[in-house]
Structure formats: structure tokens, C-alpha cells
Design an enzyme around this catalytic site. Structure first.
Site, PDB file in Angstrom:
ATOM      1  CB  SER A   1      -0.913   0.029   1.227  1.00 27.56           C
ATOM      2  OG  SER A   1      -1.648   1.241   1.240  1.00 27.56           O
TER       3      SER A   1
ATOM      4  CG  HIS B   1      -4.874  -0.908   3.793  1.00 31.46           C
ATOM      5  ND1 HIS B   1      -5.151  -0.337   2.565  1.00 31.46           N
ATOM      6  CD2 HIS B   1      -4.044  -0.036   4.414  1.00 31.46           C
ATOM      7  CE1 HIS B   1      -4.517   0.816   2.461  1.00 31.46           C
ATOM      8  NE2 HIS B   1      -3.836   1.016   3.577  1.00 31.46           N
ATOM      9  CG  ASN B   2      -7.333  -1.579  -0.532  1.00 32.15           C
ATOM     10  OD1 ASN B   2      -6.334  -1.355   0.123  1.00 32.15           O
ATOM     11  ND2 ASN B   2      -7.312  -1.653  -1.850  1.00 32.15           N
TER      12      ASN B   2
ATOM     13  CD  GLU C   1      -7.552   3.054  -0.033  1.00 28.46           C
ATOM     14  OE1 GLU C   1      -6.455   2.547   0.298  1.00 28.46           O
ATOM     15  OE2 GLU C   1      -7.956   3.076  -1.205  1.00 28.46           O
TER      16      GLU C   1
ATOM     17  CE  LYS D   1      -3.195  -2.339  -0.215  1.00 23.70           C
ATOM     18  NZ  LYS D   1      -3.862  -2.186  -1.422  1.00 23.70           N
TER      19      LYS D   1
END
Ligand code: 6PG
Length: 477
Positions: A128, A185-186, A189, A182
Site C-alpha cells: 500500500s 486495509h482497503n 480506506e 491488504k
């Protein structure tokens, strides 16, 4: 063979990762399907370190020290499988293929298993930080075997972002763990961005301020608890003026948010795992709602704005209310994201360290934020924390923010400015802290129409009420 690591797929992310590796002293073999990209990388940046440019995959593989470490940075899905298929016959036992794209963790699990049977390591790695991160220090989330990490750890930890002398990279866990983290994480986000966008919209409606005036508010927020990359670039984007029209940039951009799918995956998987990531889901749906132009146009015609202006009496108090509502809602989004990581880790037996995940996200990534330090601290102190919301600092912050949060959500509903992620986060908080939920009635209804049974508060076991009989007798089920 002289190269310690190789990169194939030299579009901007691959290119920048390769430059980062070379700048940090690693000899990097380069390969790209069309060799022009390899040549231009060496022509433009060859002086940044040691590159070994190659024009065939066979030469590329031959340039690598054993065990070979090959980063593939191509489009997720079919293109990734195609490159793996070409590479595998050229590799030898113990070699490592690293997929740094945004792959779905289920694909990563499938690939890891297939390569493991061939004696190869497949390391799905979340990266990222966008283009700049890849070049100057991303946040790196490697999955795969512990053995592969012995080779990759020293390399990745060196090129990753560093915070307080600690790298934003740790071995996340086996097979798909890195890509799973990940993905979440997105999802966070998406939630973070939706919350920021709602805060902007409310401030704009309530204050009647211009985007550049609002940029100042975000700039100020960035020096407090909300300090984060996304708040920082919000100030930047709001302050930007469109050169062609002289209008605020944010007013000339179409209001339809797009997505490449990682947020959607997060929500799909959360449904499978039974984890209520309501804020992330709301943010994902808010993006898709924004794209339904026909429905929006029809609704604008059917329900015209009354034209009534929102009058905020105390501007400073209102700004502070929005700030606190944003912070509390953001805590909910992170709490939900960490719940999902815990659930994924349990489901797939990954042994993910939640404090370690927060460490990886402290720098380099898109959601880097001051309060990730506190998340790390919270999970380090209590690894079995039931929810981040009850960790001391988070509980105090939310408690302090509740009156503001309620005012903001209530006002937004009263004046008709949509704040779905704020409202959903507050509802999540209230549901968690409710003594009794109306879920009891749902159980009653299920039992009534379908004999689905229920549990009682005062006795163990499952029960069914004979609803159709006159005496409605209860039977153990
Ligand atoms: C990152 C980002 C990145 C992602 C973009 C676009 O961590 O660097 O998450 O991986 O691709 O943010 O995502 P959407 O197109 O889905 O908004």
C-alpha cells in the site's frame, strides 16, 4: 547470477518498487513483456542503483541468485496466472514468487497451494501507498511461508516505510493472510474516505463555506487526533482550483465514485464470516449509489430541494461536533476492520497479530494515521480485546464524542444532508451497547412462521412454541 531479487511487470508500481529496491542497495533483475519499459527504466534511473535488465523470462530467471525471489506486478486475475504459468517451469525448488498486486486472497490461497506442491513458495503480498509509497517506502503485508520470509524479510523491511525506527512490514501469516489484510486495509480506506467526504459535505452545507475555506479546517484537524494521510490530502484537494474554469476543483469533478473492487471484496467476505462491518459496507454502497445517475436524476425531479438553508448558530461548536463525529465514526470503521482480520485469521488459521497489523499500517499506506499507534498499543496490551471500541483511549474518545455524534447525525437527518456512514457507525455503537436488542422479536417471528426455534434467557436449550394451538404450549426443540 547476481541479482538478489527480480521484478517482472514494470508499469508504474513495479517500476517504482524496482527503483526502491535498487536505491536500498539490492541488485534488481528487471523484466517486462514489452522490453521498451525495461530499457526506459534503465535509461532514466539506471544511476539509482544496480539493475540487471533482461528481455526474456529465461534470462531474467538466470540472473537471480538462489533461492530466487521474483516479484510479479501485473494485473490481478488472469494476467497474474499467465505470468506464474510461464515462470514455474523456469524455477527450481525453494524459489519464491511474490505477487505484489491487489489479488483476492482466495486466489492467493489457490496459487500458494498449487506452487507448494511443486516445491515453490508463493507469497501474496499486500503493498500500500500508491506510486509514491512504492518508490519511497510502502507499507508491506507479506503472506506465504515463514521460510520465504527469511529471505524476503530483510529486503522488504529495508524498502518499507519506517516509523520510530520500526519497518512498516512484518510477516502477516501463511498463504493468503497478506492479501487478506491488504483487502481489509482497503475496506477501511473506503470507510475513512466516505467519512471524510460526509464531514466535508456537512461542513459545507452547515457553514456555507467555500472548499478552500473548508481546506483550512481539515488542515487544522490534521494537527490533532485526526492526523492522517487522508485528512492531509483532503485539505490539498479542497484547496485546489481548476485551471480551466477557475472553479474549485471539487466542483468540476463528476460526483460518481468508482472502485476497482477491493472494498466490495471486503464486504462480501465479511458477509461470509458474519462480521458486521457496517461502516465499510455503507461506504462501499455509498460509492455505488453515487453511480446510479438515472435513479438520482429521477429522485431529484420527484423530490425537489425546499431551498431552505441550514443555519448553524455557533460555527466553532458545529465544526467541533463534526470533528468528534468523524473521529468516533472512524474508530468504528477501524474496530470493524480489525474484527474482520481477527475472524479471517481464525477461519483460516493464520495466527495474525493484530498489534503487528497496526504496526505495518503506521506508515507508508493510504490509511496511515496517528491513531494507529494507539491501536497497536491497545492490541499489544490486550490481544483478545473484544472490540477496539472498549480499549481505554478509544472508549474515552468515543464517550466524549457521543453528544457531538448524535447532534451531527440528528441535524443531518433533519436538514436532509445524507451522512450514511456517520449514521450507520452511530447505530452500530448504540446496538453494541444496548442492554436488549429487538433480535428477540425476530427470533419470535422466525419461530412463529417457520418453527425455527429460539433460546430462552432463563433456561438452556432450544424451544419452539406451538403457535397454532389454542394454548400455545412451549416444547423443547
Ligand atoms: C493502496 C490503495 C490501492 C488501491 C487504490 C484504488 O493501498 O495503495 O488501496 O491499492 O488500488 O486505493 O482503490 P479503488 O479504485 O478501489 O478506490
Amino acid at each position: 547470477a547476481t541479482a538478489q531479487i527480480g521484478v517482472t511487470g514494470l508499469a508504474v508500481m513495479g517500476r517504482n518498487l524496482a527503483r526502491n529496491l535498487a536505491r536500498n542497495g539490492f541488485t534488481v533483475a528487471l523484466h517486462n513483456r514489452s522490453p521498451e519499459r525495461t530499457r526506459s527504466l534503465v535509461a532514466e534511473h539506471g544511476d539509482e542503483g544496480t539493475f540487471v535488465p533482461t528481455e526474456s523470462l529465461a534470462d531474467f530467471v538466470a540472473a537471480l541468485e538462489r533461492p530466487r525471489a521474483v516479484i510479479i506486478m501485473v494485473k490481478a486475475g488472469g494476467p497474474t496466472d499467465a505470468v506464474i504459468d510461464e515462470l514455474v517451469p523456469l524455477l527450481e525448488e525453494g524459489d519464491i514468487i511474490i505477487d505484489c498486486g491487489n489479488a483476492h486472497f482466495a486466489d492467493t490461497r489457490r496459487r500458494e497451494e498449487a506452487l507448494r506442491t511443486k516445491g515453490l513458495h508463493f507469497v501474496g503480498t499486500g503493498v500500500s501507498g500508491g506510486e509514491e509509497g512504492a518508490l519511497w517506502g510502502p507499507s508491506i503485508m507479506p503472506g506465504g511461508s515463514a521460510e520465504s520470509y527469511r529471505k524476503l524479510g530483510p529486503i522488504f523491511e529495508k524498502i518499507a516505510a519506517q516509523v520510530d525506527g520500526e519497518p512498516c512490514c512484518q510477516h502477516v501469516g501463511p498463504d493468503g493472510a497478506g492479501h487478506f489484510v491488504k483487502m481489509v486495509h482497503n475496506g477501511i480506506e473506503y470507510a475513512d474516505m466516505q467519512l471524510i467526504a460526509e464531514a466535508y459535505d456537512l461542513l459545507r452545507a452547515g457553514l456555507g463555506a467555500t472548499p478552500s475555506e473548508l481546506a483550512e479546517i481539515f488542515r487544522e484537524w490534521n494537527s490533532g487526533e485526526l492526523e492522517s494521510f487522508l485528512i492531509e490530502i483532503t485539505a490539498d484537494v479542497l484547496a485546489h482550483t481548476d485551471a480551466a474554469t477557475g472553479e474549485a476543483f471539487v466542483d468540476v469533478v463528476q460526483d460518481r465514485a468508482e472502485q476497482k473492487g477491493t472494498g466490495r471484496w471486503t464486504v462480501q467476505i465479511a458477509l461470509d464470516l458474519g462480521i458486521p462491518i457496517t461502516g465499510i459496507a455503507e461506504a462501499t454502497f455509498a460509492r455505488s449509489l453515487s453511480g446510479h445517475v438515472d435513479q438520482r436524476e429521477a429522485a431529484v425531479r420527484a423530490f425537489p430541494d425546499s431551498g431552505e438553508k441550514w443555519q448553524v448558530a455557533d460555527r466553532e461548536a458545529f465544526i467541533e461536533d463534526v470533528r468528534r463525529a468523524l473521529l468516533a465514526s472512524k474508530i468504528v470503521a477501524y474496530a470493524q476492520g480489525f474484527d474482520q482480520i481477527r475472524a479471517g485469521s481464525a477461519e483460516y488459521d493464520w495466527g495474525i497479530d493484530l498489534g503487528g497489523t497496526a504496526t505495518i499500517w503506521r506508515g507508508g499506506c493510504i490509511i496511515r494515521a496517528r491513531f494507529l499507534d494507539r491501536i497497536k498499543q491497545a492490541y499489544d496490551e490486550q490481544p483478545d480485546l473484544p472490540t477496539l471500541l472498549v480499549a481505554p483511549w478509544f472508549a474515552d474518545t468515543v464517550r466524549d464524542g457521543v453528544p457531538s455524534w448524535r447532534r451531527v447525525v440528528a441535524e443531518s437527518a433533519r436538514v436532509g444532508v445524507p451522512a450514511p456512514a456517520f449514521a450507520s457507525s452511530l447505530a452500530y455503537f448504540d446496538a453494541l451497547r444496548a442492554q436488549r436488542l429487538p433480535a428477540a422479536l425476530i427470533q419470535g417471528l422466525r419461530d412463529n412462521f417457520g418453527a425455527h426455534t429460539y433460546r430462552r434467557v432463563d433456561r438452556d436449550g432450544s424451544f419452539h412454541t406451538l403457535w397454532a394451538t389454542p394454548d400455545r404450549a412451549e416444547t423443547p426443540a
